[in-house]
Design a protein around this motif. Structure first.
Motif, PDB file in Angstrom:
ATOM      1  N   HIS A   1      13.870 -13.796 -30.403  1.00 54.45           N
ATOM      2  CA  HIS A   1      14.370 -15.110 -30.017  1.00 54.45           C
ATOM      3  C   HIS A   1      13.410 -15.927 -29.151  1.00 54.45           C
ATOM      4  O   HIS A   1      13.802 -16.957 -28.623  1.00 54.45           O
ATOM      5  CB  HIS A   1      15.706 -14.959 -29.284  1.00 54.45           C
ATOM      6  CG  HIS A   1      16.803 -14.407 -30.144  1.00 54.45           C
ATOM      7  ND1 HIS A   1      17.338 -15.104 -31.201  1.00 54.45           N
ATOM      8  CD2 HIS A   1      17.457 -13.202 -30.105  1.00 54.45           C
ATOM      9  CE1 HIS A   1      18.283 -14.368 -31.782  1.00 54.45           C
ATOM     10  NE2 HIS A   1      18.369 -13.216 -31.144  1.00 54.45           N
TER      11      HIS A   1
ATOM     12  N   LEU B   1      19.737 -20.962 -27.770  1.00 56.06           N
ATOM     13  CA  LEU B   1      19.620 -19.616 -27.189  1.00 56.06           C
ATOM     14  C   LEU B   1      20.745 -19.321 -26.203  1.00 56.06           C
ATOM     15  O   LEU B   1      21.292 -18.216 -26.185  1.00 56.06           O
ATOM     16  CB  LEU B   1      18.259 -19.484 -26.496  1.00 56.06           C
ATOM     17  CG  LEU B   1      17.907 -18.144 -25.852  1.00 56.06           C
ATOM     18  CD1 LEU B   1      17.869 -17.031 -26.892  1.00 56.06           C
ATOM     19  CD2 LEU B   1      16.561 -18.249 -25.137  1.00 56.06           C
ATOM     20  N   LYS B   2      21.116 -20.299 -25.383  1.00 51.23           N
ATOM     21  CA  LYS B   2      22.100 -20.038 -24.329  1.00 51.23           C
ATOM     22  C   LYS B   2      23.480 -19.720 -24.885  1.00 51.23           C
ATOM     23  O   LYS B   2      24.325 -19.173 -24.173  1.00 51.23           O
ATOM     24  CB  LYS B   2      22.177 -21.218 -23.368  1.00 51.23           C
ATOM     25  CG  LYS B   2      22.687 -22.511 -23.962  1.00 51.23           C
ATOM     26  CD  LYS B   2      22.627 -23.623 -22.914  1.00 51.23           C
ATOM     27  CE  LYS B   2      23.143 -24.954 -23.466  1.00 51.23           C
ATOM     28  NZ  LYS B   2      23.051 -26.029 -22.441  1.00 51.23           N
TER      29      LYS B   2
ATOM     30  N   GLN C   1      22.502 -11.508 -21.088  1.00 57.56           N
ATOM     31  CA  GLN C   1      21.874 -12.560 -20.294  1.00 57.56           C
ATOM     32  C   GLN C   1      20.418 -12.249 -19.939  1.00 57.56           C
ATOM     33  O   GLN C   1      19.560 -13.137 -20.038  1.00 57.56           O
ATOM     34  CB  GLN C   1      22.675 -12.818 -19.013  1.00 57.56           C
ATOM     35  CG  GLN C   1      22.168 -13.995 -18.177  1.00 57.56           C
ATOM     36  CD  GLN C   1      22.378 -15.335 -18.866  1.00 57.56           C
ATOM     37  OE1 GLN C   1      23.436 -15.567 -19.447  1.00 57.56           O
ATOM     38  NE2 GLN C   1      21.369 -16.209 -18.822  1.00 57.56           N
TER      39      GLN C   1
ATOM     40  N   ARG D   1      18.339 -13.077 -22.884  1.00 62.41           N
ATOM     41  CA  ARG D   1      18.327 -14.525 -23.102  1.00 62.41           C
ATOM     42  C   ARG D   1      17.336 -15.197 -22.149  1.00 62.41           C
ATOM     43  O   ARG D   1      16.536 -16.036 -22.558  1.00 62.41           O
ATOM     44  CB  ARG D   1      19.741 -15.067 -22.895  1.00 62.41           C
ATOM     45  CG  ARG D   1      19.911 -16.529 -23.289  1.00 62.41           C
ATOM     46  CD  ARG D   1      21.350 -17.000 -23.049  1.00 62.41           C
ATOM     47  NE  ARG D   1      22.300 -16.207 -23.802  1.00 62.41           N
ATOM     48  CZ  ARG D   1      23.292 -15.498 -23.247  1.00 62.41           C
ATOM     49  NH1 ARG D   1      23.459 -15.488 -21.942  1.00 62.41           N
ATOM     50  NH2 ARG D   1      24.122 -14.821 -24.010  1.00 62.41           N
TER      51      ARG D   1
END
Length: 414
Positions: free
Chosen positions: A118, A126-127, A133, A136
């Motif tokens: 990603h 992405l969020k 987390q 991310r």
């Protein structure tokens, strides 16, 4: 020939993630089109941002390794990868998907798989993805850091000031990039040391010197080692269509010859690993020499010959306490002492080293090169028989191969 011995190849081997990441980063340099040390600069930028954001030491070290690894999904011809605009959900997803597939199947690299998948996904997408987390945030930071490096390097120095880079990043803050991370990078860029470090030779050294040994030395099983070795071999051989699958084919020939000579299953696996990794030192070889359509001059040949010594050093650092680095690094030694780099001879070359040398020559002759076509099986045997008669190669091992010439020739084919 020395008598064949059963292998002491352990069920678990130690692997140093720092040196493995360093090797992968150098291999991506070797095949990539983002400029020399892009991965290492991205890693440094990300680590400095993580420090500014207050991430703990372990997480900063993680983001550095992730930065070095992020482009490991580049194809054989990296110049075919478009740059994309960074605004769609999966821009340039091919390298991300390939890298993710590589990483998720290798236990040592699996913690970085989601970040690799990603790192080109814009923050607005992405969020909202259902991933942890930390992954991310790490993917977002690698995306920002890689873009910043391309911005600086690609502008030929025109954007090489904190103010101009900051303005360009802030234009896409909150959409393409995480706003808090952008501001952290802007703060980092106020430090003159940051800019000097992007041009310094210590970028790669950072990778080798991260943290403490206990945090990076891991035990992996033989099957995991094989998967990692296949991945590394593909990176190295991917520089050119002329060397594609060379190391994988050498590994298969080594394994098969080992079985014929009498190596146990562990020994065959060890030989396979040595064959896969025998050309690892090519990660630093100049592209012009590797792809030259013709004979190398003396200087080019001298540089190319350095790859075997580099192979030994890299493998001994990545996999301390193992024997296959010696077998891999001896593949250009000859029984008469006329090989390189150490001019070993006779009893100094054990059975494993002799097998890898024969497998390498046989496969290389049976594969086309920029300066010649693929030699037929009869010619390969004739050339190698002359080397046996000159005392360069082991005759007993070669006779095993020659007795099944067509089988081994098919095994060598790409």
């Amino acid at each position: 020939m020395p008598p064949a011995v059963t292998s002491a190849f352990p069920d678990k081997v130690r692997a140093d993630l720092r040196h493995i990441a360093l090797m992968i980063g150098r291999a991506v340099n070797y095949i990539g089109s983002d400029g020399e040390d892009h991965g290492f600069r991205t890693a440094y930028i990300a680590m400095r941002c993580a420090e500014q954001l207050g991430w703990p030491a372990a997480r900063r070290e993680y983001i550095y390794v992730a930065g070095v690894l992020h482009n490991c999904g580049l194809p054989a011809n990296a110049d075919d990868v478009g740059t994309g605009d960074g605004k769609t959900a999966e821009p340039d997803s091919g390298p991300c998907i390939r890298g993710h597939e590589y990483a998720k199947h290798v236990a040592l690299l699996r913690p970085f798989a989601a970040v690799i998948r990603h790192y080109r996904t814009p923050w607005t997408v992405l969020k909202g993805l259902p991933i942890p987390q930390p992954d991310r945030d790490a993917a977002a930071l690698i995306n920002l850091s890689a873009f910043a490096d391309r911005l600086i390097e690609g502008a030929g120095g025109a954007l090489d000031t904190p103010e101009t880079v900051a303005a360009a990043l802030r234009e896409e803050s909150g959409e393409r990039f995480n706003k808090g991370q952008v501001e952290a990078l802007v703060a980092v860029m106020a430090d003159p040391v940051f800019w000097r470090s992007l041009r310094g030779p210590e970028l790669q050294n950072l990778c080798a010197n991260l943290g403490k040994d206990r945090d990076f030395l891991q035990e992996i099983g033989r099957d995991e080692l094989r998967k990692l070795a296949v991945f590394l071999a593909r990176l190295v051989d991917g520089k050119s269509g002329f060397t594609l699958e060379h190391s994988e084919r050498v590994g298969l020939i080594c394994e098969e010859l080992g079985a014929e000579i009498g190596f146990d299953r562990k020994g065959q696996q060890e030989l396979h690993t040595a064959g896969l990794l025998h050309d690892l030192g090519y990660v630093d070889a100049p592209t012009a020499a590797v792809l030259k359509d013709g004979a190398l001059n003396a200087e080019e040949y001298s540089i190319i010959k350095q790859h075997v010594a580099k192979t030994r050093v890299m493998l001994e650092r990545c996999f301390p306490g193992t024997r296959f680095p010696e077998w891999a690094a001896n593949h250009h030694e000859r029984l008469d002492g006329g090989g390189y780099p150490n001019h070993l001879s006779g009893a100094e070359l054990d059975t494993g080293s002799r097998i890898v040398a024969i497998a390498d020559i046989f496969q290389a002759l049976g594969q086309p090169r920029p300066y010649r076509g693929r030699k037929n099986a009869e010619d390969v045997i004739r050339i190698m028989r002359a080397m046996v008669n000159d005392g360069q190669l082991d005759g007993d091992i070669f006779d095993r191969l020659a007795a099944r010439r067509d089988y081994y020739y098919d095994l060598a084919a790409v």
